[in-house]
Design an enzyme around this catalytic site. Structure first.
Site, PDB file in Angstrom:
ATOM      1  N   ASN A 217       0.851  -1.187   0.000  1.00  0.00           N
ATOM      2  CA  ASN A 217       0.000   0.000   0.000  1.00  0.00           C
ATOM      3  C   ASN A 217       0.883   1.231   0.000  1.00  0.00           C
ATOM      4  O   ASN A 217       2.010   1.187   0.478  1.00  0.00           O
ATOM      5  CB  ASN A 217      -0.852   0.038   1.272  1.00  0.00           C
ATOM      6  CG  ASN A 217      -2.113  -0.774   1.127  1.00  0.00           C
ATOM      7  OD1 ASN A 217      -2.664  -0.880   0.049  1.00  0.00           O
ATOM      8  ND2 ASN A 217      -2.566  -1.359   2.214  1.00  0.00           N
ATOM      9  N   LYS A 296      12.562 -16.399  -7.781  1.00  0.00           N
ATOM     10  CA  LYS A 296      12.048 -15.314  -8.613  1.00  0.00           C
ATOM     11  C   LYS A 296      11.261 -15.890  -9.800  1.00  0.00           C
ATOM     12  O   LYS A 296      11.764 -16.774 -10.494  1.00  0.00           O
ATOM     13  CB  LYS A 296      13.253 -14.497  -9.103  1.00  0.00           C
ATOM     14  CG  LYS A 296      12.912 -13.174  -9.656  1.00  0.00           C
ATOM     15  CD  LYS A 296      14.167 -12.418 -10.045  1.00  0.00           C
ATOM     16  CE  LYS A 296      13.776 -11.304 -10.981  1.00  0.00           C
ATOM     17  NZ  LYS A 296      14.851 -10.895 -11.844  1.00  0.00           N
ATOM     18  N   ASP A 313      -7.912  -8.912   9.822  1.00  0.00           N
ATOM     19  CA  ASP A 313      -8.059  -7.499  10.181  1.00  0.00           C
ATOM     20  C   ASP A 313      -7.540  -7.348  11.616  1.00  0.00           C
ATOM     21  O   ASP A 313      -8.194  -7.754  12.579  1.00  0.00           O
ATOM     22  CB  ASP A 313      -9.535  -7.086  10.075  1.00  0.00           C
ATOM     23  CG  ASP A 313      -9.697  -5.582  10.246  1.00  0.00           C
ATOM     24  OD1 ASP A 313      -9.024  -5.008  11.130  1.00  0.00           O
ATOM     25  OD2 ASP A 313     -10.485  -4.982   9.502  1.00  0.00           O
ATOM     26  N   ILE A 314      -6.346  -6.810  11.734  1.00  0.00           N
ATOM     27  CA  ILE A 314      -5.662  -6.765  13.037  1.00  0.00           C
ATOM     28  C   ILE A 314      -6.471  -5.937  14.027  1.00  0.00           C
ATOM     29  O   ILE A 314      -6.709  -6.336  15.174  1.00  0.00           O
ATOM     30  CB  ILE A 314      -4.238  -6.174  12.879  1.00  0.00           C
ATOM     31  CG1 ILE A 314      -3.457  -6.983  11.838  1.00  0.00           C
ATOM     32  CG2 ILE A 314      -3.513  -6.161  14.226  1.00  0.00           C
ATOM     33  CD1 ILE A 314      -2.146  -6.340  11.408  1.00  0.00           C
ATOM     34  N   LYS A 348     -16.291  -1.893  13.587  1.00  0.00           N
ATOM     35  CA  LYS A 348     -15.195  -2.487  14.384  1.00  0.00           C
ATOM     36  C   LYS A 348     -15.358  -2.177  15.871  1.00  0.00           C
ATOM     37  O   LYS A 348     -14.503  -2.510  16.671  1.00  0.00           O
ATOM     38  CB  LYS A 348     -13.843  -1.988  13.867  1.00  0.00           C
ATOM     39  CG  LYS A 348     -13.564  -2.394  12.424  1.00  0.00           C
ATOM     40  CD  LYS A 348     -12.115  -2.180  12.003  1.00  0.00           C
ATOM     41  CE  LYS A 348     -11.990  -2.363  10.480  1.00  0.00           C
ATOM     42  NZ  LYS A 348     -10.621  -2.314  10.000  1.00  0.00           N
TER      43      LYS A 348
HETATM   44  N1  CTP Z   1      -6.618  -2.475   9.614  1.00  0.00           N
HETATM   45  C1  CTP Z   1      -6.014  -3.531  10.263  1.00  0.00           C
HETATM   46  N2  CTP Z   1      -5.840  -4.714   9.621  1.00  0.00           N
HETATM   47  C2  CTP Z   1      -6.247  -4.890   8.372  1.00  0.00           C
HETATM   48  C3  CTP Z   1      -6.870  -3.831   7.684  1.00  0.00           C
HETATM   49  C4  CTP Z   1      -7.032  -2.631   8.331  1.00  0.00           C
HETATM   50  O1  CTP Z   1      -5.627  -3.383  11.418  1.00  0.00           O
HETATM   51  N3  CTP Z   1      -6.060  -6.047   7.771  1.00  0.00           N
HETATM   52  C5  CTP Z   1      -6.837  -1.215  10.314  1.00  0.00           C
HETATM   53  C6  CTP Z   1      -6.047  -0.068   9.757  1.00  0.00           C
HETATM   54  O2  CTP Z   1      -4.791   0.068  10.407  1.00  0.00           O
HETATM   55  C7  CTP Z   1      -6.968   1.096  10.037  1.00  0.00           C
HETATM   56  C8  CTP Z   1      -8.334   0.512   9.845  1.00  0.00           C
HETATM   57  O3  CTP Z   1      -8.190  -0.863  10.133  1.00  0.00           O
HETATM   58  O4  CTP Z   1      -6.890   1.522  11.366  1.00  0.00           O
HETATM   59  C9  CTP Z   1      -8.813   0.686   8.436  1.00  0.00           C
HETATM   60  O5  CTP Z   1     -10.035   0.027   8.311  1.00  0.00           O
HETATM   61  P1  CTP Z   1     -10.418  -0.797   7.006  1.00  0.00           P
HETATM   62  O6  CTP Z   1     -11.874  -0.942   6.974  1.00  0.00           O
HETATM   63  O7  CTP Z   1      -9.718  -2.090   6.949  1.00  0.00           O
HETATM   64  O8  CTP Z   1      -9.887   0.141   5.918  1.00  0.00           O
HETATM   65  P2  CTP Z   1      -9.545  -0.242   4.461  1.00  0.00           P
HETATM   66  O9  CTP Z   1      -8.638  -1.432   4.372  1.00  0.00           O
HETATM   67  O10 CTP Z   1      -9.055   1.007   3.827  1.00  0.00           O
HETATM   68  O11 CTP Z   1     -10.987  -0.674   3.998  1.00  0.00           O
HETATM   69  P3  CTP Z   1     -11.613  -0.536   2.565  1.00  0.00           P
HETATM   70  O12 CTP Z   1     -10.555  -1.049   1.648  1.00  0.00           O
HETATM   71  O13 CTP Z   1     -12.817  -1.374   2.639  1.00  0.00           O
HETATM   72  O14 CTP Z   1     -11.912   0.919   2.410  1.00  0.00           O
END
Ligand code: CTP
Length: 403
Positions: A217, A296, A313-314, A348
Protein backbone atom coordinates in the site's frame (compact mmCIF):
# COMPACT_ATOMS: atom_id res chain seq x y z
CA UNK A 1 -13.99 17.31 25.78
CA UNK A 2 -11.67 20.08 26.78
CA UNK A 3 -10.90 22.84 24.32
CA UNK A 4 -7.61 21.42 23.17
CA UNK A 5 -7.74 22.40 19.51
CA UNK A 6 -5.12 25.04 19.13
CA UNK A 7 -1.67 24.79 20.45
CA UNK A 8 -0.66 21.71 22.31
CA UNK A 9 2.73 20.57 23.25
CA UNK A 10 4.44 22.81 20.72
CA UNK A 11 6.75 25.54 21.95
CA UNK A 12 4.26 28.22 21.00
CA UNK A 13 4.54 31.23 23.27
CA UNK A 14 7.60 29.83 25.07
CA UNK A 15 10.48 32.21 25.53
CA UNK A 16 13.68 30.24 25.01
CA UNK A 17 17.05 31.83 25.65
CA UNK A 18 19.59 30.06 23.44
CA UNK A 19 23.17 30.39 24.66
CA UNK A 20 25.73 29.78 21.95
CA UNK A 21 29.30 29.29 23.10
CA UNK A 22 32.48 28.75 21.11
CA UNK A 23 32.80 25.54 19.12
CA UNK A 24 32.42 24.25 15.60
CA UNK A 25 28.97 22.95 16.54
CA UNK A 26 27.82 26.59 16.69
CA UNK A 27 26.83 26.10 13.05
CA UNK A 28 24.18 23.64 14.25
CA UNK A 29 22.84 26.31 16.59
CA UNK A 30 21.74 28.23 13.51
CA UNK A 31 19.53 25.32 12.40
CA UNK A 32 18.42 24.89 16.01
CA UNK A 33 17.26 28.53 16.14
CA UNK A 34 15.23 27.96 13.02
CA UNK A 35 13.67 24.75 14.29
CA UNK A 36 12.79 26.28 17.67
CA UNK A 37 11.11 29.13 15.88
CA UNK A 38 9.25 26.77 13.57
CA UNK A 39 7.86 25.12 16.71
CA UNK A 40 6.56 28.50 17.81
CA UNK A 41 9.21 29.50 20.35
CA UNK A 42 10.28 33.09 20.89
CA UNK A 43 14.05 32.63 20.63
CA UNK A 44 16.55 35.06 22.14
CA UNK A 45 20.18 34.28 21.40
CA UNK A 46 23.03 35.10 23.77
CA UNK A 47 26.28 34.62 21.89
CA UNK A 48 29.64 34.40 23.62
CA UNK A 49 32.66 36.17 22.17
CA UNK A 50 34.08 32.75 21.12
CA UNK A 51 30.71 31.72 19.67
CA UNK A 52 30.66 34.83 17.48
CA UNK A 53 33.96 33.69 15.92
CA UNK A 54 32.12 30.70 14.46
CA UNK A 55 28.72 32.16 13.50
CA UNK A 56 27.93 35.85 13.37
CA UNK A 57 25.27 37.62 15.41
CA UNK A 58 23.69 38.69 12.13
CA UNK A 59 22.86 35.06 11.27
CA UNK A 60 21.14 34.51 14.61
CA UNK A 61 19.36 37.84 14.35
CA UNK A 62 17.94 36.90 10.95
CA UNK A 63 16.95 33.40 12.06
CA UNK A 64 15.48 34.28 15.47
CA UNK A 65 13.84 37.54 14.44
CA UNK A 66 15.15 38.99 17.70
CA UNK A 67 18.12 41.07 18.60
CA UNK A 68 21.20 39.02 19.55
CA UNK A 69 23.08 39.74 22.75
CA UNK A 70 26.81 39.35 23.06
CA UNK A 71 27.96 41.39 26.06
CA UNK A 72 26.94 43.10 29.28
CA UNK A 73 27.62 46.38 27.62
CA UNK A 74 25.15 45.99 24.72
CA UNK A 75 22.87 49.00 24.98
CA UNK A 76 19.10 49.08 24.76
CA UNK A 77 18.14 46.37 27.27
CA UNK A 78 15.23 46.89 29.61
CA UNK A 79 16.68 48.56 32.72
CA UNK A 80 19.97 48.63 30.80
CA UNK A 81 20.82 45.20 32.25
CA UNK A 82 20.90 42.56 29.48
CA UNK A 83 21.64 39.50 31.65
CA UNK A 84 18.53 40.18 33.76
CA UNK A 85 16.24 41.39 30.97
CA UNK A 86 17.03 38.33 28.85
CA UNK A 87 16.01 35.70 31.40
CA UNK A 88 13.01 37.44 32.94
CA UNK A 89 9.95 35.64 31.64
CA UNK A 90 12.06 32.93 30.00
CA UNK A 91 10.67 29.38 30.04
CA UNK A 92 14.06 27.77 29.52
CA UNK A 93 17.70 28.51 28.88
CA UNK A 94 19.36 26.12 26.44
CA UNK A 95 23.12 26.30 26.04
CA UNK A 96 23.95 24.69 22.69
CA UNK A 97 26.74 24.20 21.96
CA UNK A 98 28.08 24.17 25.51
CA UNK A 99 31.88 24.16 25.37
CA UNK A 100 34.07 22.75 28.15
CA UNK A 101 34.76 26.37 29.09
CA UNK A 102 31.15 27.46 29.58
CA UNK A 103 30.38 24.21 31.43
CA UNK A 104 33.25 24.97 33.83
CA UNK A 105 32.05 28.53 34.35
CA UNK A 106 28.45 27.46 34.96
CA UNK A 107 29.49 24.72 37.37
CA UNK A 108 31.44 27.23 39.40
CA UNK A 109 28.90 30.03 39.33
CA UNK A 110 31.21 32.45 37.51
CA UNK A 111 29.56 35.47 36.00
CA UNK A 112 32.29 37.13 33.96
CA UNK A 113 30.45 36.95 30.64
CA UNK A 114 26.85 37.61 29.62
CA UNK A 115 25.86 33.97 29.06
CA UNK A 116 27.29 32.74 32.39
CA UNK A 117 25.68 35.66 34.22
CA UNK A 118 22.22 35.15 32.74
CA UNK A 119 22.37 31.45 33.66
CA UNK A 120 23.05 32.50 37.26
CA UNK A 121 20.24 35.06 37.15
CA UNK A 122 17.62 32.71 35.68
CA UNK A 123 14.64 31.17 37.50
CA UNK A 124 13.75 28.65 34.77
CA UNK A 125 15.14 25.24 33.74
CA UNK A 126 18.66 25.10 32.30
CA UNK A 127 19.40 22.66 29.45
CA UNK A 128 22.98 22.02 28.43
CA UNK A 129 24.06 20.41 25.15
CA UNK A 130 27.80 19.74 25.43
CA UNK A 131 30.01 19.87 22.34
CA UNK A 132 33.74 19.32 22.56
CA UNK A 133 36.63 17.04 21.71
CA UNK A 134 36.23 13.57 23.27
CA UNK A 135 39.34 13.96 25.44
CA UNK A 136 38.03 17.24 26.81
CA UNK A 137 34.67 15.60 27.54
CA UNK A 138 36.27 12.64 29.29
CA UNK A 139 38.65 14.81 31.32
CA UNK A 140 37.88 14.38 35.03
CA UNK A 141 37.54 18.15 35.42
CA UNK A 142 34.75 18.27 32.81
CA UNK A 143 33.07 15.20 34.29
CA UNK A 144 33.24 16.81 37.73
CA UNK A 145 31.70 20.00 36.38
CA UNK A 146 28.93 18.09 34.63
CA UNK A 147 28.14 16.17 37.82
CA UNK A 148 27.98 19.47 39.71
CA UNK A 149 25.62 20.96 37.17
CA UNK A 150 23.39 17.87 37.26
CA UNK A 151 23.37 18.11 41.05
CA UNK A 152 22.28 21.72 40.70
CA UNK A 153 19.31 20.63 38.58
CA UNK A 154 20.62 21.35 35.08
CA UNK A 155 19.41 18.95 32.38
CA UNK A 156 22.21 17.53 30.25
CA UNK A 157 21.26 16.72 26.65
CA UNK A 158 23.90 14.48 25.12
CA UNK A 159 26.63 14.52 24.04
CA UNK A 160 26.43 12.10 21.17
CA UNK A 161 29.23 9.81 20.03
CA UNK A 162 30.79 9.73 16.61
CA UNK A 163 33.19 11.48 14.27
CA UNK A 164 34.38 14.87 15.47
CA UNK A 165 35.44 18.02 13.65
CA UNK A 166 39.03 17.44 14.85
CA UNK A 167 39.12 14.06 13.09
CA UNK A 168 38.86 11.99 16.27
CA UNK A 169 35.98 9.69 17.14
CA UNK A 170 34.20 9.40 20.48
CA UNK A 171 31.76 11.13 22.82
CA UNK A 172 31.45 14.90 22.55
CA UNK A 173 29.35 15.62 19.46
CA UNK A 174 26.47 17.99 20.06
CA UNK A 175 23.04 16.39 19.64
CA UNK A 176 21.31 17.28 16.39
CA UNK A 177 18.88 20.24 16.51
CA UNK A 178 15.87 17.91 16.08
CA UNK A 179 16.87 15.85 19.12
CA UNK A 180 17.35 19.01 21.21
CA UNK A 181 13.93 20.31 20.17
CA UNK A 182 12.43 16.92 20.93
CA UNK A 183 13.87 17.11 24.46
CA UNK A 184 12.38 20.57 25.01
CA UNK A 185 9.01 19.48 23.60
CA UNK A 186 9.00 16.42 25.86
CA UNK A 187 9.87 18.58 28.87
CA UNK A 188 6.96 20.94 28.27
CA UNK A 189 4.39 18.28 27.35
CA UNK A 190 1.92 17.36 30.10
CA UNK A 191 2.36 13.68 30.95
CA UNK A 192 -1.23 12.74 30.08
CA UNK A 193 -0.28 9.13 29.27
CA UNK A 194 2.10 8.52 32.18
CA UNK A 195 2.06 4.88 33.23
CA UNK A 196 0.13 3.84 30.09
CA UNK A 197 1.29 1.31 27.53
CA UNK A 198 0.49 2.02 23.89
CA UNK A 199 0.81 -0.58 21.12
CA UNK A 200 0.64 0.77 17.57
CA UNK A 201 0.94 -0.21 13.94
CA UNK A 202 2.27 2.10 11.24
CA UNK A 203 3.50 2.15 7.65
CA UNK A 204 2.41 -0.14 4.81
CA UNK A 205 2.62 -3.91 4.72
CA UNK A 206 4.41 -5.84 2.00
CA UNK A 207 2.89 -9.11 0.84
CA UNK A 208 5.52 -11.07 -1.02
CA UNK A 209 4.79 -12.66 -4.39
CA UNK A 210 8.35 -13.93 -4.80
CA UNK A 211 11.72 -12.92 -3.27
CA UNK A 212 11.78 -9.57 -5.11
CA UNK A 213 8.15 -8.66 -5.78
CA UNK A 214 5.12 -8.01 -3.69
CA UNK A 215 1.85 -6.19 -3.10
CA UNK A 216 1.94 -3.12 -0.91
CA UNK A 217 0.00 0.00 0.00
CA UNK A 218 1.08 3.58 -0.42
CA UNK A 219 1.98 4.84 3.05
CA UNK A 220 5.02 6.74 4.28
CA UNK A 221 4.46 5.89 7.95
CA UNK A 222 4.84 9.60 8.87
CA UNK A 223 1.48 9.87 10.64
CA UNK A 224 2.02 6.74 12.73
CA UNK A 225 5.58 7.67 13.64
CA UNK A 226 4.47 11.17 14.64
CA UNK A 227 1.78 9.66 16.88
CA UNK A 228 4.32 7.30 18.45
CA UNK A 229 6.59 10.27 19.22
CA UNK A 230 3.67 12.25 20.66
CA UNK A 231 2.68 9.32 22.90
CA UNK A 232 6.24 9.04 24.25
CA UNK A 233 6.31 12.77 24.97
CA UNK A 234 3.06 12.36 26.87
CA UNK A 235 4.73 9.80 29.10
CA UNK A 236 3.57 6.51 27.53
CA UNK A 237 5.56 3.33 26.96
CA UNK A 238 5.24 2.75 23.21
CA UNK A 239 5.66 -0.39 21.10
CA UNK A 240 5.50 0.50 17.42
CA UNK A 241 4.95 -2.46 15.11
CA UNK A 242 6.06 -1.05 11.80
CA UNK A 243 5.84 -2.08 8.19
CA UNK A 244 8.68 -1.11 5.83
CA UNK A 245 9.47 2.63 5.97
CA UNK A 246 12.60 4.74 5.67
CA UNK A 247 11.84 6.63 8.89
CA UNK A 248 14.09 6.46 11.96
CA UNK A 249 12.45 5.12 15.14
CA UNK A 250 11.31 8.07 17.28
CA UNK A 251 13.33 8.61 20.46
CA UNK A 252 12.07 6.40 23.29
CA UNK A 253 9.90 4.16 21.09
CA UNK A 254 10.42 0.38 20.92
CA UNK A 255 10.10 -0.42 17.23
CA UNK A 256 9.37 -3.94 16.06
CA UNK A 257 9.66 -4.49 12.32
CA UNK A 258 6.94 -6.53 10.63
CA UNK A 259 6.76 -6.50 6.84
CA UNK A 260 3.63 -8.58 6.18
CA UNK A 261 0.14 -8.38 7.66
CA UNK A 262 0.48 -11.85 9.21
CA UNK A 263 3.76 -10.92 10.88
CA UNK A 264 2.29 -7.58 11.99
CA UNK A 265 -0.65 -9.34 13.59
CA UNK A 266 1.68 -11.77 15.44
CA UNK A 267 3.87 -8.94 16.73
CA UNK A 268 0.84 -6.91 17.85
CA UNK A 269 -0.61 -9.87 19.74
CA UNK A 270 2.79 -10.50 21.35
CA UNK A 271 3.07 -6.86 22.47
CA UNK A 272 -0.54 -6.55 23.62
CA UNK A 273 -0.43 -7.89 27.21
CA UNK A 274 -0.67 -4.93 29.58
CA UNK A 275 -1.55 -2.46 26.79
CA UNK A 276 -3.99 0.34 27.64
CA UNK A 277 -4.25 1.63 24.09
CA UNK A 278 -4.00 0.13 20.59
CA UNK A 279 -3.65 2.57 17.69
CA UNK A 280 -3.88 1.03 14.21
CA UNK A 281 -2.37 3.49 11.77
CA UNK A 282 -0.86 0.95 9.38
CA UNK A 283 -2.16 0.69 5.84
CA UNK A 284 -2.46 -3.08 6.01
CA UNK A 285 -2.87 -4.86 2.67
CA UNK A 286 -6.32 -6.43 2.73
CA UNK A 287 -5.11 -9.39 0.64
CA UNK A 288 -1.93 -11.40 0.21
CA UNK A 289 -0.87 -13.85 -2.49
CA UNK A 290 -2.16 -17.35 -1.69
CA UNK A 291 1.39 -18.58 -2.21
CA UNK A 292 4.80 -16.96 -2.15
CA UNK A 293 7.25 -18.37 -4.69
CA UNK A 294 10.60 -19.41 -3.24
CA UNK A 295 12.42 -18.32 -6.37
CA UNK A 296 12.05 -15.31 -8.61
CA UNK A 297 9.21 -15.86 -11.08
CA UNK A 298 10.23 -15.73 -14.73
CA UNK A 299 8.11 -13.99 -17.31
CA UNK A 300 6.54 -16.09 -20.01
CA UNK A 301 4.78 -13.36 -21.94
CA UNK A 302 1.37 -14.97 -21.29
CA UNK A 303 -1.25 -13.33 -19.03
CA UNK A 304 -0.73 -14.22 -15.41
CA UNK A 305 -3.27 -14.89 -12.65
CA UNK A 306 -2.47 -14.21 -9.02
CA UNK A 307 -4.68 -15.79 -6.40
CA UNK A 308 -5.17 -13.55 -3.37
CA UNK A 309 -6.51 -14.51 0.04
CA UNK A 310 -7.79 -12.08 2.67
CA UNK A 311 -5.50 -10.93 5.46
CA UNK A 312 -6.70 -10.86 9.04
CA UNK A 313 -8.06 -7.50 10.18
CA UNK A 314 -5.66 -6.77 13.04
CA UNK A 315 -7.66 -3.88 14.47
CA UNK A 316 -10.99 -5.73 14.37
CA UNK A 317 -9.36 -8.72 16.03
CA UNK A 318 -7.85 -6.66 18.87
CA UNK A 319 -11.03 -4.62 19.38
CA UNK A 320 -13.14 -7.79 19.65
CA UNK A 321 -11.07 -9.25 22.51
CA UNK A 322 -12.80 -9.36 25.88
CA UNK A 323 -9.79 -7.57 27.41
CA UNK A 324 -9.50 -5.10 24.51
CA UNK A 325 -7.47 -1.96 25.17
CA UNK A 326 -8.82 1.44 24.10
CA UNK A 327 -8.73 1.05 20.29
CA UNK A 328 -8.15 3.83 17.77
CA UNK A 329 -8.61 3.17 14.06
CA UNK A 330 -7.74 5.11 10.94
CA UNK A 331 -9.57 5.38 7.65
CA UNK A 332 -8.33 7.03 4.48
CA UNK A 333 -11.18 7.53 2.02
CA UNK A 334 -11.44 9.01 -1.43
CA UNK A 335 -15.10 10.07 -1.00
CA UNK A 336 -17.96 10.21 1.53
CA UNK A 337 -15.60 10.41 4.48
CA UNK A 338 -18.26 10.76 7.18
CA UNK A 339 -20.26 7.77 6.01
CA UNK A 340 -17.34 5.39 5.49
CA UNK A 341 -15.28 6.47 8.49
CA UNK A 342 -18.14 6.41 10.98
CA UNK A 343 -19.31 3.13 9.39
CA UNK A 344 -15.89 1.56 10.00
CA UNK A 345 -15.83 2.86 13.56
CA UNK A 346 -19.17 1.25 14.32
CA UNK A 347 -18.43 -1.99 12.42
CA UNK A 348 -15.20 -2.49 14.38
CA UNK A 349 -16.75 -1.14 17.63
CA UNK A 350 -14.09 1.48 18.15
CA UNK A 351 -14.38 4.33 20.68
CA UNK A 352 -12.34 6.54 18.34
CA UNK A 353 -11.40 6.66 14.66
CA UNK A 354 -9.40 9.19 12.68
CA UNK A 355 -10.56 9.72 9.12
CA UNK A 356 -9.00 11.64 6.29
CA UNK A 357 -10.04 12.40 2.77
CA UNK A 358 -7.39 11.57 0.20
CA UNK A 359 -6.87 15.09 -1.08
CA UNK A 360 -3.31 15.46 0.20
CA UNK A 361 -2.05 12.07 -1.02
CA UNK A 362 -0.74 9.65 1.55
CA UNK A 363 2.92 10.53 1.85
CA UNK A 364 2.95 14.33 2.34
CA UNK A 365 3.85 16.20 5.50
CA UNK A 366 0.44 17.82 6.04
CA UNK A 367 -2.94 16.30 6.65
CA UNK A 368 -6.58 17.24 7.19
CA UNK A 369 -8.41 14.84 9.49
CA UNK A 370 -11.69 14.37 11.30
CA UNK A 371 -11.88 12.52 14.60
CA UNK A 372 -14.99 10.38 15.14
CA UNK A 373 -16.11 9.23 18.57
CA UNK A 374 -19.36 8.52 20.43
CA UNK A 375 -20.00 12.26 20.70
CA UNK A 376 -19.80 12.86 16.95
CA UNK A 377 -17.31 14.31 14.51
CA UNK A 378 -14.46 16.65 15.42
CA UNK A 379 -12.73 18.17 12.38
CA UNK A 380 -9.16 19.39 12.95
CA UNK A 381 -7.73 22.21 10.85
CA UNK A 382 -5.21 21.26 8.16
CA UNK A 383 -1.77 21.08 9.77
CA UNK A 384 1.57 19.24 9.68
CA UNK A 385 1.27 15.56 10.63
CA UNK A 386 3.40 16.12 13.74
CA UNK A 387 0.90 18.69 14.96
CA UNK A 388 -2.13 16.56 14.06
CA UNK A 389 -0.48 13.70 15.96
CA UNK A 390 -0.37 15.74 19.16
CA UNK A 391 -4.03 16.60 18.84
CA UNK A 392 -4.98 12.97 18.25
CA UNK A 393 -3.04 11.93 21.35
CA UNK A 394 -4.65 14.67 23.38
CA UNK A 395 -8.09 13.57 22.18
CA UNK A 396 -7.49 9.94 23.11
CA UNK A 397 -6.06 10.95 26.48
CA UNK A 398 -9.34 12.79 27.17
CA UNK A 399 -11.42 9.72 26.21
CA UNK A 400 -9.24 7.10 27.89
CA UNK A 401 -10.90 5.54 30.91
CA UNK A 402 -9.02 6.19 34.17
CA UNK A 403 -6.23 3.62 34.61
N1 CTP B 1 -6.62 -2.47 9.61
C1 CTP B 1 -6.01 -3.53 10.26
N2 CTP B 1 -5.84 -4.71 9.62
C2 CTP B 1 -6.25 -4.89 8.37
C3 CTP B 1 -6.87 -3.83 7.68
C4 CTP B 1 -7.03 -2.63 8.33
O1 CTP B 1 -5.63 -3.38 11.42
N3 CTP B 1 -6.06 -6.05 7.77
C5 CTP B 1 -6.84 -1.21 10.31
C6 CTP B 1 -6.05 -0.07 9.76
O2 CTP B 1 -4.79 0.07 10.41
C7 CTP B 1 -6.97 1.10 10.04
C8 CTP B 1 -8.33 0.51 9.85
O3 CTP B 1 -8.19 -0.86 10.13
O4 CTP B 1 -6.89 1.52 11.37
C9 CTP B 1 -8.81 0.69 8.44
O5 CTP B 1 -10.03 0.03 8.31
P1 CTP B 1 -10.42 -0.80 7.01
O6 CTP B 1 -11.87 -0.94 6.97
O7 CTP B 1 -9.72 -2.09 6.95
O8 CTP B 1 -9.89 0.14 5.92
P2 CTP B 1 -9.55 -0.24 4.46
O9 CTP B 1 -8.64 -1.43 4.37
O10 CTP B 1 -9.05 1.01 3.83
O11 CTP B 1 -10.99 -0.67 4.00
P3 CTP B 1 -11.61 -0.54 2.56
O12 CTP B 1 -10.55 -1.05 1.65
O13 CTP B 1 -12.82 -1.37 2.64
O14 CTP B 1 -11.91 0.92 2.41
Amino acid sequence: MGDYIGVIESLHGRKIVLGVSGGVAAYKAAALTRELRRLGADVHVALTEAGSRFVSALTFHALSGNRVWTSFWDGGAENGIPHIALVRGADAVLVAPASAGIIARLANGLAGDLLSALCLARDCPLFIAPAMNRQMWENPATQRNVATLRGDGAILLGPDEGGQACGETGPGRMLEPEALCEALLAFFTPKRLAGRKVVMTAGPTFEAIDPVRGITNSSSGKMGYAIAAACVRSGAEVVLVSGPTVLPAPVGVRRVEAASALRMRDEVLAALPGADVFIAVAAVADYRPAETAWHKLKKSGAPMQLELVPNPDILAEVAARPDAPFCVGFAAESQDLDTYAEGKRRAKRLPMLVGNLLVDGLCGDDNTVVIYDDEGRHPLPRAPKTFIARQIVEHLACLLPAG
